[in-house]
Design a protein around this motif. Structure first.
Motif, short mmCIF file in Angstrom:
data_model
loop_
_atom_site.label_atom_id
_atom_site.label_comp_id
_atom_site.label_asym_id
_atom_site.label_seq_id
_atom_site.Cartn_x
_atom_site.Cartn_y
_atom_site.Cartn_z
N HIS A 215 -7.34 -3.16 -6.13
CA HIS A 215 -6.24 -2.09 -6.13
C HIS A 215 -5.68 -2.78 -7.49
O HIS A 215 -4.60 -3.84 -7.43
CB HIS A 215 -4.95 -1.79 -5.24
CG HIS A 215 -4.10 -0.17 -6.17
ND1 HIS A 215 -4.03 -0.13 -7.49
CD2 HIS A 215 -4.90 0.82 -5.62
CE1 HIS A 215 -3.02 0.70 -7.48
NE2 HIS A 215 -3.80 1.41 -6.59
N CYS B 226 -6.89 5.76 -1.21
CA CYS B 226 -6.03 4.12 -2.22
C CYS B 226 -5.69 2.85 -1.24
O CYS B 226 -5.53 1.97 -1.42
CB CYS B 226 -4.72 4.70 -2.60
SG CYS B 226 -4.04 3.99 -3.56
N CYS C 127 0.61 4.02 -2.74
CA CYS C 127 -0.19 4.85 -2.61
C CYS C 127 0.32 6.26 -2.04
O CYS C 127 -0.16 6.58 -2.17
CB CYS C 127 -1.63 4.00 -1.46
SG CYS C 127 -2.16 3.47 -2.78
N GLU D 53 -2.17 3.07 -12.78
CA GLU D 53 -2.60 3.93 -11.83
C GLU D 53 -2.06 4.76 -11.56
O GLU D 53 -1.35 6.64 -11.76
CB GLU D 53 -3.81 4.10 -10.83
CG GLU D 53 -4.90 2.72 -11.23
CD GLU D 53 -6.05 3.20 -10.04
OE1 GLU D 53 -5.31 3.65 -8.57
OE2 GLU D 53 -7.40 2.35 -9.62
N ARG E 99 -7.62 -0.18 -0.53
CA ARG E 99 -7.63 -0.26 -1.88
C ARG E 99 -6.75 -2.08 -1.97
O ARG E 99 -7.54 -3.02 -1.91
CB ARG E 99 -8.24 0.53 -2.73
CG ARG E 99 -9.34 1.36 -3.18
CD ARG E 99 -8.96 2.33 -4.63
NE ARG E 99 -9.50 1.34 -5.52
CZ ARG E 99 -8.52 2.05 -6.37
NH1 ARG E 99 -7.50 3.31 -6.30
NH2 ARG E 99 -8.01 1.80 -7.02
N VAL E 100 -5.65 -1.00 -1.50
CA VAL E 100 -4.93 -2.41 -1.60
C VAL E 100 -5.20 -3.37 -0.69
O VAL E 100 -4.53 -4.40 -0.93
CB VAL E 100 -3.59 -1.67 -1.66
CG1 VAL E 100 -2.72 -2.78 -1.64
CG2 VAL E 100 -2.90 -0.39 -2.26
N ASP F 178 -3.06 -2.15 -9.66
CA ASP F 178 -1.84 -2.00 -9.92
C ASP F 178 -0.87 -2.92 -8.24
O ASP F 178 -0.43 -3.70 -8.49
CB ASP F 178 -1.05 -1.19 -9.57
CG ASP F 178 -1.51 -0.16 -11.03
OD1 ASP F 178 -1.76 -0.94 -12.02
OD2 ASP F 178 -1.67 0.93 -10.69
N ALA G 285 0.96 -0.88 0.13
CA ALA G 285 0.16 0.29 0.15
C ALA G 285 0.93 1.52 0.19
O ALA G 285 0.87 2.21 -0.93
CB ALA G 285 -0.85 0.00 0.75
#
Length: 354
Positions: free
Chosen positions: A67, A58, A52, A99, A61-62, A69, A48
């Motif tokens: 995420h 963000c 991010c 992203e 999301r990881v 990516d 993360a």
């Protein structure tokens, strides 16, 4: 410590190193350490941070696997990470990030990688693109082919002191008495301690294991009954993990559905947690015999609640031999021998006359 690792229990020095690495990371990392110490949790937080920075949304999301990516590479079903998966990873690694400026490939169960898969990854590991970072998680470097381990920067996670685990649980809002008991049983594994701390019946697990030495006999049937009993003692504690998984499934369903891969991952999590609990129970048992030897040789004991008569049931020499035999059983269970067979054989051996 920054926000990424702020709620991680223990591993302060490791997390500080990883925070410094975020500015100029290595192309591949290998996180090693015992089952349940928190390697995968730290790996996701590190991913993360790499993707991010300080963007908390963000980062969430990881952490949730959402995420584009952050690519999780996990075993196919209940078996291994296959050569086809490795080739797919190589193909994805050649693509530009979706992203940001980086892609992270996370192997949370890296020990499941077979030799063919490792060989398929070699060229990518040897000549990575500037935008690609690999994080492989395993219990030991020996769990991976040398060709993979030697191309990664190894980060070693040790067990966390019991007092530090307990303090971390209390900081997370756990009742101090329950936090202390969970920390004691976890054997320095914060991941296991977090699951245990939500259960009111955590003390019962230790009590069952501490009662084993007083109930050993030379009759094989008794050994099998004891093995069944200690196995059942783990079930209420596994219920905490199952409840957390049910919450995850409910959330994922609300976000668009649950894949078979998630269900298979949950099954593997339950299996690993069960192994960790068996190992913790065996460590409790080994601690009993360590105290038997210590008490008779005039050294302090670590479990003051053991009744004094129990500390003289076997000689110090036999107690040390029993502890060694318990360590052999731990190795067998960690090597995937069926736990109840390994435990029954152990209890039968421990019950033989001195």
């Amino acid at each position: 410590m920054g926000h990424l690792f702020g709620d991680v229990i223990g591993h302060t020095a490791v997390c500080a190193v990883l925070e410094r690495d975020m500015a100029a990371p290595a192309h591949a990392y290998l996180f090693t350490g015992p089952l349940g110490v928190g390697k995968a949790t730290v790996a996701r937080r590190f991913a993360a941070g790499l993707l991010c920075g300080d963007d908390a949304q963000c980062g969430r999301r990881v952490m949730r696997g959402l995420h584009p990516d952050a690519v999780l590479v996990e075993p196919d079903g209940r078996s291994a990470i296959t050569v086809d998966q490795a080739r797919n990873t190589v193909a994805l690694a050649s693509l530009a990030p979706v992203e940001g400026s980086r892609k992270v490939f996370l192997f949370e169960e890296g020990g499941a990688m077979n030799d063919e898969a490792a060989n398929a990854l070699l060229k990518t590991l040897e000549e990575p693109s500037q935008s690609t970072i690999f994080i492989v998680v395993a219990e030991s470097e020996d769990d991976l082919p040398d060709t993979v381990a030697s191309r990664c920067r190894t980060v070693v996670f040790g067990r966390v002191p019991e007092s530090e685990v307990g303090a971390g649980l209390v900081s997370a809002g756990i009742d101090p008495e329950r936090a202390e008991e969970a920390a004691r049983i976890s054997g320095g594994r914060p991941g296991l301690a977090i699951a245990l701390a939500t259960r009111a019946d955590v003390a019962g697990f230790r009590n069952v294991w501490m009662s084993v030495p007083l109930r050993l006999s030379e009759h094989p049937g008794d050994a099998y009954r004891l093995a069944d009993e200690v196995a059942v003692a783990a079930d209420p504690l596994l219920a905490a993990l199952k409840a957390r998984q049910a919450e995850d499934l409910e959330s994922l369903e609300a976000e668009g559905g649950v894949s078979k891969a998630v269900e298979q991952r949950h099954q593997r999590e339950i299996r690993r947690a069960a192994i960790a609990l068996h190992v913790s129970g065996l460590e409790i048992l080994a601690g009993f015999f360590r105290d038997v030897a210590a008490a008779q040789l005039g050294s302090p004991v670590r479990n003051p609640d053991i009744p004094a008569p129990a500390l003289t049931r076997v000689s110090p020499r036999r107690a040390v031999r029993n502890a060694d035999r318990i360590l052999e059983a731990i190795e067998s269970i960690e090597a995937n021998q069926r736990p109840q067979l390994a435990l029954a054989a152990l209890f039968s051996d421990l019950g033989e006359p001195e």
